[in-house]
Motif scaffolding. Structure first.
Motif, mmCIF file in Angstrom:
data_model
loop_
_atom_site.group_PDB
_atom_site.id
_atom_site.type_symbol
_atom_site.label_atom_id
_atom_site.label_comp_id
_atom_site.label_asym_id
_atom_site.label_seq_id
_atom_site.Cartn_x
_atom_site.Cartn_y
_atom_site.Cartn_z
ATOM 1 N N ALA A 52 0.815 -1.222 0.000
ATOM 2 C CA ALA A 52 0.000 0.000 0.000
ATOM 3 C C ALA A 52 0.845 1.266 0.000
ATOM 4 O O ALA A 52 0.339 2.352 -0.266
ATOM 5 C CB ALA A 52 -0.934 0.002 1.213
ATOM 6 N N LEU A 53 2.137 1.136 0.281
ATOM 7 C CA LEU A 53 3.008 2.305 0.372
ATOM 8 C C LEU A 53 3.414 2.803 -1.005
ATOM 9 O O LEU A 53 3.634 2.017 -1.921
ATOM 10 C CB LEU A 53 4.258 1.982 1.193
ATOM 11 N N LYS A 54 3.507 4.125 -1.122
ATOM 12 C CA LYS A 54 3.941 4.730 -2.385
ATOM 13 C C LYS A 54 4.857 5.907 -2.089
ATOM 14 O O LYS A 54 4.880 6.451 -0.978
ATOM 15 C CB LYS A 54 2.738 5.176 -3.211
ATOM 16 N N ALA A 55 5.594 6.303 -3.101
ATOM 17 C CA ALA A 55 6.540 7.411 -2.972
ATOM 18 C C ALA A 55 5.801 8.712 -2.729
ATOM 19 O O ALA A 55 4.776 8.988 -3.350
ATOM 20 C CB ALA A 55 7.380 7.517 -4.241
ATOM 21 N N GLY A 56 6.347 9.511 -1.822
ATOM 22 C CA GLY A 56 5.770 10.826 -1.538
ATOM 23 C C GLY A 56 6.387 11.926 -2.385
ATOM 24 O O GLY A 56 5.886 13.038 -2.419
ATOM 25 N N ILE A 108 9.917 10.923 2.173
ATOM 26 C CA ILE A 108 8.569 10.611 2.655
ATOM 27 C C ILE A 108 7.925 9.547 1.756
ATOM 28 O O ILE A 108 7.915 9.691 0.535
ATOM 29 C CB ILE A 108 7.664 11.869 2.642
ATOM 30 N N ILE A 109 7.429 8.481 2.381
ATOM 31 C CA ILE A 109 6.553 7.542 1.693
ATOM 32 C C ILE A 109 5.220 7.580 2.421
ATOM 33 O O ILE A 109 5.145 8.052 3.557
ATOM 34 C CB ILE A 109 7.136 6.108 1.597
ATOM 35 N N TYR A 131 8.591 8.276 7.484
ATOM 36 C CA TYR A 131 9.903 8.845 7.211
ATOM 37 C C TYR A 131 10.850 7.712 6.836
ATOM 38 O O TYR A 131 10.948 6.724 7.560
ATOM 39 C CB TYR A 131 10.490 9.513 8.452
ATOM 40 N N VAL A 132 11.577 7.888 5.748
ATOM 41 C CA VAL A 132 12.669 6.981 5.398
ATOM 42 C C VAL A 132 13.937 7.799 5.602
ATOM 43 O O VAL A 132 14.212 8.729 4.854
ATOM 44 C CB VAL A 132 12.558 6.477 3.944
ATOM 45 N N ASN A 150 9.589 -8.878 2.079
ATOM 46 C CA ASN A 150 8.474 -9.656 1.523
ATOM 47 C C ASN A 150 8.318 -9.451 0.017
ATOM 48 O O ASN A 150 7.218 -9.490 -0.518
ATOM 49 C CB ASN A 150 7.159 -9.326 2.235
ATOM 50 N N GLY A 151 9.431 -9.187 -0.674
ATOM 51 C CA GLY A 151 9.394 -9.028 -2.129
ATOM 52 C C GLY A 151 8.797 -7.725 -2.612
ATOM 53 O O GLY A 151 8.467 -7.586 -3.787
ATOM 54 N N VAL A 152 8.657 -6.733 -1.736
ATOM 55 C CA VAL A 152 8.057 -5.446 -2.117
ATOM 56 C C VAL A 152 9.135 -4.358 -2.130
ATOM 57 O O VAL A 152 9.860 -4.174 -1.154
ATOM 58 C CB VAL A 152 6.928 -5.039 -1.152
ATOM 59 N N THR A 153 9.226 -3.659 -3.258
ATOM 60 C CA THR A 153 10.150 -2.533 -3.398
ATOM 61 C C THR A 153 9.368 -1.324 -3.889
ATOM 62 O O THR A 153 8.555 -1.433 -4.797
ATOM 63 C CB THR A 153 11.272 -2.868 -4.406
ATOM 64 N N VAL A 154 9.604 -0.188 -3.264
ATOM 65 C CA VAL A 154 8.971 1.070 -3.672
ATOM 66 C C VAL A 154 10.033 1.929 -4.341
ATOM 67 O O VAL A 154 11.108 2.136 -3.768
ATOM 68 C CB VAL A 154 8.381 1.820 -2.449
ATOM 69 N N LYS A 155 9.759 2.407 -5.544
ATOM 70 C CA LYS A 155 10.668 3.330 -6.228
ATOM 71 C C LYS A 155 10.526 4.705 -5.581
ATOM 72 O O LYS A 155 9.423 5.235 -5.473
ATOM 73 C CB LYS A 155 10.329 3.429 -7.720
ATOM 74 N N LEU A 156 11.647 5.275 -5.175
ATOM 75 C CA LEU A 156 11.643 6.585 -4.526
ATOM 76 C C LEU A 156 11.772 7.667 -5.612
ATOM 77 O O LEU A 156 12.830 8.258 -5.810
ATOM 78 C CB LEU A 156 12.766 6.678 -3.490
ATOM 79 N N THR A 157 10.682 7.900 -6.297
ATOM 80 C CA THR A 157 10.671 8.845 -7.407
ATOM 81 C C THR A 157 10.900 10.270 -6.920
ATOM 82 O O THR A 157 10.513 10.638 -5.814
ATOM 83 C CB THR A 157 9.338 8.761 -8.182
#
Length: 128
Positions: free
Chosen positions: A31-35, A50-51, A59-60, A86-93
């Motif tokens: 459910a997390l996405k780049a801020g 921020i995500i 905060y990252v 758990n195999g989840v990566t969020v791109k920090l755009t």
């Protein structure tokens, strides 16, 4: 607000990936996405990305030991993924653009504190 601290940044298969100590439940991580925005923590000498999810911001934190890798990403205009486990990566755009903005504003600006200003100048100073 939850805080995740980046322990390391590695280049894996041509892409940079940041790792944090904890694993996030798969459903929450998905459910997390780049801020697409960053802050500075002058007290902890850290850049904060921020995500977010539908409920809150997270905060990252990129502490000073990760800055050499951030600088490499900045210079190469590369992307960075955040491994949430758990195999989840969020791109920090937007990371490179935000770093450019912050580092330019910090250089020569004592409002951020002398210690942060000097630390940023040491790593990012040659980019002026």
């Amino acid at each position: 607000m939850k805080k995740f601290v980046v322990e390391k940044i590695e280049k894996q298969q041509g892409e940079y990936v940041a790792s944090i100590a904890e694993q996030i439940a798969k459903e929450r991580a998905q459910a997390l996405k780049a801020g697409e925005r960053m802050l500075v923590d002058s007290d902890q000498l850290a850049f904060i990305y921020i995500i977010e999810d539908e409920e809150q911001f997270y905060y990252v934190s990129f502490p000073q030991p990760t800055w050499a890798s951030l600088h490499e990403i900045y210079v190469q205009q590369s992307g960075l993924g955040l491994d949430l486990g758990n195999g989840v990566t969020v791109k920090l755009t937007g990371l490179v653009e935000e770093l450019a903005f912050l580092t330019e504003n910090i250089k020569g600006n004592s409002n951020y504190g002398e210690e942060l200003e000097n630390a940023v100048e040491e790593i990012f100073g040659q980019d002026s």
